[in-house]
Design a protein around this motif. Sequence first.
Motif, mmCIF file in Angstrom:
data_model
loop_
_atom_site.group_PDB
_atom_site.id
_atom_site.type_symbol
_atom_site.label_atom_id
_atom_site.label_comp_id
_atom_site.label_asym_id
_atom_site.label_seq_id
_atom_site.Cartn_x
_atom_site.Cartn_y
_atom_site.Cartn_z
ATOM 1 N N THR A 1 43.157 39.460 47.194
ATOM 2 C CA THR A 1 41.710 39.477 47.017
ATOM 3 C C THR A 1 41.048 39.962 48.301
ATOM 4 N N HIS A 2 39.781 40.371 48.178
ATOM 5 C CA HIS A 2 38.937 40.686 49.326
ATOM 6 C C HIS A 2 37.666 39.844 49.213
ATOM 7 N N ASP A 3 36.997 39.624 50.344
ATOM 8 C CA ASP A 3 35.699 38.949 50.277
ATOM 9 C C ASP A 3 34.561 39.964 50.291
ATOM 10 N N THR A 4 34.878 41.206 49.948
ATOM 11 C CA THR A 4 33.902 42.293 49.898
ATOM 12 C C THR A 4 33.965 42.971 48.530
ATOM 13 N N TRP A 5 32.957 43.791 48.249
ATOM 14 C CA TRP A 5 33.036 44.710 47.118
ATOM 15 C C TRP A 5 33.917 45.889 47.527
ATOM 16 N N THR A 6 34.819 46.286 46.655
ATOM 17 C CA THR A 6 35.718 47.406 46.916
ATOM 18 C C THR A 6 35.276 48.597 46.069
ATOM 19 N N ALA B 1 50.099 55.339 38.931
ATOM 20 C CA ALA B 1 50.333 55.327 37.487
ATOM 21 C C ALA B 1 51.586 56.117 37.127
ATOM 22 N N ARG B 2 52.002 56.997 38.039
ATOM 23 C CA ARG B 2 53.181 57.821 37.784
ATOM 24 C C ARG B 2 54.184 57.577 38.899
ATOM 25 N N ALA B 3 55.276 56.962 38.553
ATOM 26 C CA ALA B 3 56.285 56.584 39.541
ATOM 27 C C ALA B 3 56.748 57.800 40.337
ATOM 28 N N GLY B 4 56.734 57.656 41.656
ATOM 29 C CA GLY B 4 57.234 58.714 42.527
ATOM 30 C C GLY B 4 56.231 59.778 42.910
ATOM 31 N N LEU B 5 55.062 59.819 42.243
ATOM 32 C CA LEU B 5 54.094 60.880 42.527
ATOM 33 C C LEU B 5 53.041 60.447 43.553
ATOM 34 N N GLY B 6 52.781 59.168 43.652
ATOM 35 C CA GLY B 6 51.839 58.689 44.641
ATOM 36 C C GLY B 6 50.392 58.995 44.309
ATOM 37 N N PHE B 7 49.511 58.705 45.282
ATOM 38 C CA PHE B 7 48.076 58.923 45.081
ATOM 39 C C PHE B 7 47.391 59.030 46.444
ATOM 40 N N ARG B 8 46.209 59.626 46.433
ATOM 41 C CA ARG B 8 45.361 59.721 47.627
ATOM 42 C C ARG B 8 44.022 59.100 47.292
ATOM 43 N N LYS B 9 43.543 58.199 48.149
ATOM 44 C CA LYS B 9 42.336 57.462 47.821
ATOM 45 C C LYS B 9 41.451 57.298 49.055
ATOM 46 N N ARG B 10 40.155 57.045 48.781
ATOM 47 C CA ARG B 10 39.195 56.659 49.811
ATOM 48 C C ARG B 10 38.497 55.390 49.324
ATOM 49 N N VAL B 11 38.356 54.422 50.230
ATOM 50 C CA VAL B 11 37.833 53.118 49.842
ATOM 51 C C VAL B 11 36.717 52.705 50.803
ATOM 52 N N LEU B 12 35.651 52.143 50.246
ATOM 53 C CA LEU B 12 34.606 51.484 51.012
ATOM 54 C C LEU B 12 34.671 49.997 50.721
ATOM 55 N N TYR B 13 34.699 49.191 51.768
ATOM 56 C CA TYR B 13 34.610 47.748 51.614
ATOM 57 C C TYR B 13 33.206 47.333 52.041
ATOM 58 N N LEU B 14 32.395 46.912 51.072
ATOM 59 C CA LEU B 14 30.985 46.601 51.300
ATOM 60 C C LEU B 14 30.756 45.095 51.225
ATOM 61 N N GLU B 15 29.860 44.615 52.078
ATOM 62 C CA GLU B 15 29.607 43.185 52.159
ATOM 63 C C GLU B 15 29.239 42.599 50.792
ATOM 64 N N ALA B 16 29.555 41.333 50.616
ATOM 65 C CA ALA B 16 29.385 40.683 49.307
ATOM 66 C C ALA B 16 27.946 40.695 48.830
ATOM 67 N N ASP B 17 26.973 40.678 49.756
ATOM 68 C CA ASP B 17 25.574 40.649 49.321
ATOM 69 C C ASP B 17 25.008 42.030 49.010
ATOM 70 N N TRP B 18 25.861 43.066 49.020
ATOM 71 C CA TRP B 18 25.408 44.401 48.592
ATOM 72 C C TRP B 18 24.981 44.390 47.123
ATOM 73 N N LEU B 19 25.654 43.581 46.316
ATOM 74 C CA LEU B 19 25.312 43.423 44.903
ATOM 75 C C LEU B 19 25.144 41.943 44.590
ATOM 76 N N PRO B 20 24.365 41.614 43.572
ATOM 77 C CA PRO B 20 24.221 40.202 43.191
ATOM 78 C C PRO B 20 25.520 39.659 42.598
ATOM 79 N N PRO B 21 25.772 38.379 42.745
ATOM 80 C CA PRO B 21 27.002 37.781 42.199
ATOM 81 C C PRO B 21 27.129 37.962 40.691
ATOM 82 N N THR B 22 26.009 38.114 40.000
ATOM 83 C CA THR B 22 26.058 38.288 38.545
ATOM 84 C C THR B 22 26.769 39.569 38.136
#
Length: 256
Positions: free
Chosen positions: A32-37, A76-97
């Motif tokens: 888990t993270h304590d941020t929005w991913t 999703a495809r074994a052996g092919l891998g993936f390239r990604k970019r991720v932002l971890y944003l503070e929990a109060d960026w969005l409402p808990p709802t």
Amino acid sequence: MVERVRAWAPDVPLVREVFHATMTGHAYPAHTHDTWTVLLVDEGCVTYDLDRHPRTSPQRRVSLLPPHVAHDGRSARAGLGFRKRVLYLEADWLPPTMTGRAVDQPVVPRARGLVEELHAVLDGPADAWQSESLLLGLRDVVLRHDAGADASDAPAARALRDLLDAHVTDGLSLEEAGRLLGRSPAHLARTFTQTYGIAPHRYLVGRRVDTARRLLLRGTSVSETAVEAGFWDQAHLTRHFRRTVGTTPARFASGT
């Protein structure tokens, strides 16, 4: 694909971490993270379990994973891998709802352009104004606000434009503008875009580029122009100048 990982913590409110990675055989265990991913898959496809429900993050789509909800991840495809970019944003960026909705529908439509622009901005010197505006725009996309609801508030849009015109080089945050105008930053960003057809941060960058053009044609050096026009440095000016004008400041000044 060669495995690479790059991570940094920009000096931008609400942004905890930026994470770029190319993975070939790695599979993430449940965690888990304590941020929005905010996950953008640039190449390949990622599958994961989110709160014990199987999910897929396809190529060039944005997925949103909520704080404190367990998830894992693998190609999703074994052996092919993936390239990604991720932002971890503070929990109060969005409402808990928003947590339940994100678990049920993690893929966010019409968000890729904003997320890609955010990564481009955060990859250089921290531009708090641009980042704030883009984060508010992304928040609105996630919350599915009806931008048309603010179309009638043209006076607020004009007032924000006047403020931006008065602070072209020194700038001010949307938070400051909101306090001065008695509106929320999100409301100002939406109504400005709806009224003028351009986001506030892009309007401000355009004004700064216009200022740079005038200075360059007066013979001011590129490095001095960058500072006087409100950019972080020469590289920051060059990036926006090339995008707006189609050439570099140096070539513009020399007429070549």
